[in-house]
Design an enzyme around this catalytic site. Sequence first.
Site, PDB file in Angstrom:
ATOM      1  N   ASP A 337      84.383  23.982   8.584  1.00  0.00           N
ATOM      2  CA  ASP A 337      83.857  23.570   7.307  1.00  0.00           C
ATOM      3  C   ASP A 337      84.830  22.279   6.778  1.00  0.00           C
ATOM      4  O   ASP A 337      86.078  22.515   7.351  1.00  0.00           O
ATOM      5  CB  ASP A 337      84.106  24.740   6.469  1.00  0.00           C
ATOM      6  CG  ASP A 337      85.352  25.666   6.394  1.00  0.00           C
ATOM      7  OD1 ASP A 337      86.035  25.740   7.441  1.00  0.00           O
ATOM      8  OD2 ASP A 337      85.702  25.812   5.044  1.00  0.00           O
ATOM      9  N   GLU A 338      84.365  21.912   5.582  1.00  0.00           N
ATOM     10  CA  GLU A 338      85.252  20.992   5.026  1.00  0.00           C
ATOM     11  C   GLU A 338      85.742  19.962   5.709  1.00  0.00           C
ATOM     12  O   GLU A 338      87.293  19.683   5.470  1.00  0.00           O
ATOM     13  CB  GLU A 338      86.267  21.613   3.892  1.00  0.00           C
ATOM     14  CG  GLU A 338      85.056  22.638   3.017  1.00  0.00           C
ATOM     15  CD  GLU A 338      86.200  23.004   1.820  1.00  0.00           C
ATOM     16  OE1 GLU A 338      85.742  22.894   0.588  1.00  0.00           O
ATOM     17  OE2 GLU A 338      86.960  23.505   2.113  1.00  0.00           O
ATOM     18  N   ILE A 339      85.183  19.137   6.716  1.00  0.00           N
ATOM     19  CA  ILE A 339      85.894  18.122   7.214  1.00  0.00           C
ATOM     20  C   ILE A 339      86.020  16.942   6.535  1.00  0.00           C
ATOM     21  O   ILE A 339      84.996  16.474   6.154  1.00  0.00           O
ATOM     22  CB  ILE A 339      85.203  17.858   8.754  1.00  0.00           C
ATOM     23  CG1 ILE A 339      85.459  19.058   9.536  1.00  0.00           C
ATOM     24  CG2 ILE A 339      85.835  16.493   9.302  1.00  0.00           C
ATOM     25  CD1 ILE A 339      84.461  19.103  10.821  1.00  0.00           C
TER      26      ILE A 339
END
Length: 582
Positions: A337-339
């Site tokens: 998540d959240e790259i």
Amino acid sequence: MTSNLVISSRCSLFLKLFFLLVSASLTATSAQWVWPKPRTLSWPIPLATILSPNFTISSPYHQHLSPAVNRYRLQILTEHHRPLVPPPVNLSNSSPPLQALTITVKDLSAPLQHSVDESYALAIPTASSTANLTAETVWGAMRGLETFSQLVWGLKPLLVPVGLDVWDSPLFEHRGIILDTSRNYYPVDDILRTIKAMSANKLNVFHWHITDSHSFPLMLPSEPALADKGSYGNDMLYSPADVAAIVRFGLEHGVRVLPEIDSPAHTGSWAEAYPDIVTCANMFWWPAESEWADRLASEPGTGQLNPLNPNTYHVLKNVIGDTVALFPEPFFHAGGDEIIPGCWKADPAIQSFLSKNGTLSQLLEKFVNTTFPYIVSLNRTVVYWEDILLDADVKVDPSFLPPEHTILQTWNKGPSNTKRIVSLGYRAIVSSSEFYYLDCGHGGFLGNDSQYDPPPTSGGSGNGGSWCAPFKTWQTIYNYDIAYGLTPEETKLVLGGEVALWSEQADPTVLDVRIWPRASAMAETLWSGNRDESGKKRYAEAMDRLNEWRHRMVNKGIRAEPLQPLWCIKNPGMCNTVHPSD
């Protein structure tokens, strides 16, 4: 007191008066106070009998069920639960004291894993001194033991309903809690207490978000430097022995322990041991005068693994291999998540890659194509956060994630993203932040935040700075239908749900009150639903039951927050609204 004891009418009257005066009791609907509410419960005549002080539980030997049996027997005989509201009860003149519970398990070998049968049937006859609990597996037997334990109440004597039959089985097979132990550390005892409370609520998955950018508290034999240098200190570590104890405790309570090692983002703590494999580590998360799109992380704590560095995969495979060896759970959560584009773009090698027409999504695909097959080779199903497929900027092509080996966990846009996931043929775990994030509504944790200094005439700072505000009340959680808008076939792909406690503003001092009893609300909806037989939402009648259950949890040592003043509980219905909302 023997099993053939016959209670005379005079003795029966005495016991009835004694119980009313001293211990409080249940009505015909009292057995419905079992939480979560069973799928089917029949108690046509509200009769009760004495539970013998020599009460026993017999069951086949099983390494995890047998400790549970011993634990429940002790709990049943010593808890002495006193319901908050004392309606009358009818003591049976003909029922002998209940001397025993006999457990029959059809399949003693079924492991604790997703899709295991948790059904059970419980019968407490009117004219017998023995109750019977039948289950397909030991895990169903544990659920039935919990139900039976909740049916016992009183001081001396203990009482238990008779003429009662239960058949029960969960609607959703995956019912869990996420606990983040990286941003703030939780001692093992706090984790064990949480698992114990989960079992009491018939939740079955402890999703352990072990590592993140803030700390790496897990000691791994192949990569000891990660915890040595990346943890908050030697007193804030989880050793292999700690993990083994947590996993064993989970098995004895019917709770799976699902590890998450988040990557490639959320890995700043890895840079303390391996600075060469982490981009933008220890940089300020949102540089001054820059746009939000140019941030390096979505909150303080930067760092993402570098997909172009071969050493990244050497270290990561060691981490994955050691973690799989520690946790028998067949699911492995790999994060994803959240790259944040800015973090990767800060690295010179990645800048060169991008200058040659490479893309950030290609970087992620390289990362997934190297790590995903390795996890599958270890006989694990890989769980990712939804971002890996649904992110607007950095995502992989679905061809990299075969649905037979992949589960996606949704946390954004409520039912909309769940629909997107299942429509692509993937199984889904629902953790919609709009409904299931327990940390929301406590304000933001950033310092020097001007939104907390609005003009006095503005009415305050709105949502208080919490990105996912407002606070998720138990009713918000209870009323959420995780399969909303799905076809029957799509609903089959929804494994269940998890409430989440992210720990930017939580630690052991507030652990229980953040989780309970709001997680209990999800527990019931995923076990037996949130609607009555007519299809109407049942949150109104759930209020009194949840108050009672919260009271019982507190007496068990779970510091669950109150839902109403005690006056409301002692005056059922008087604190409800009878007006429609605007």
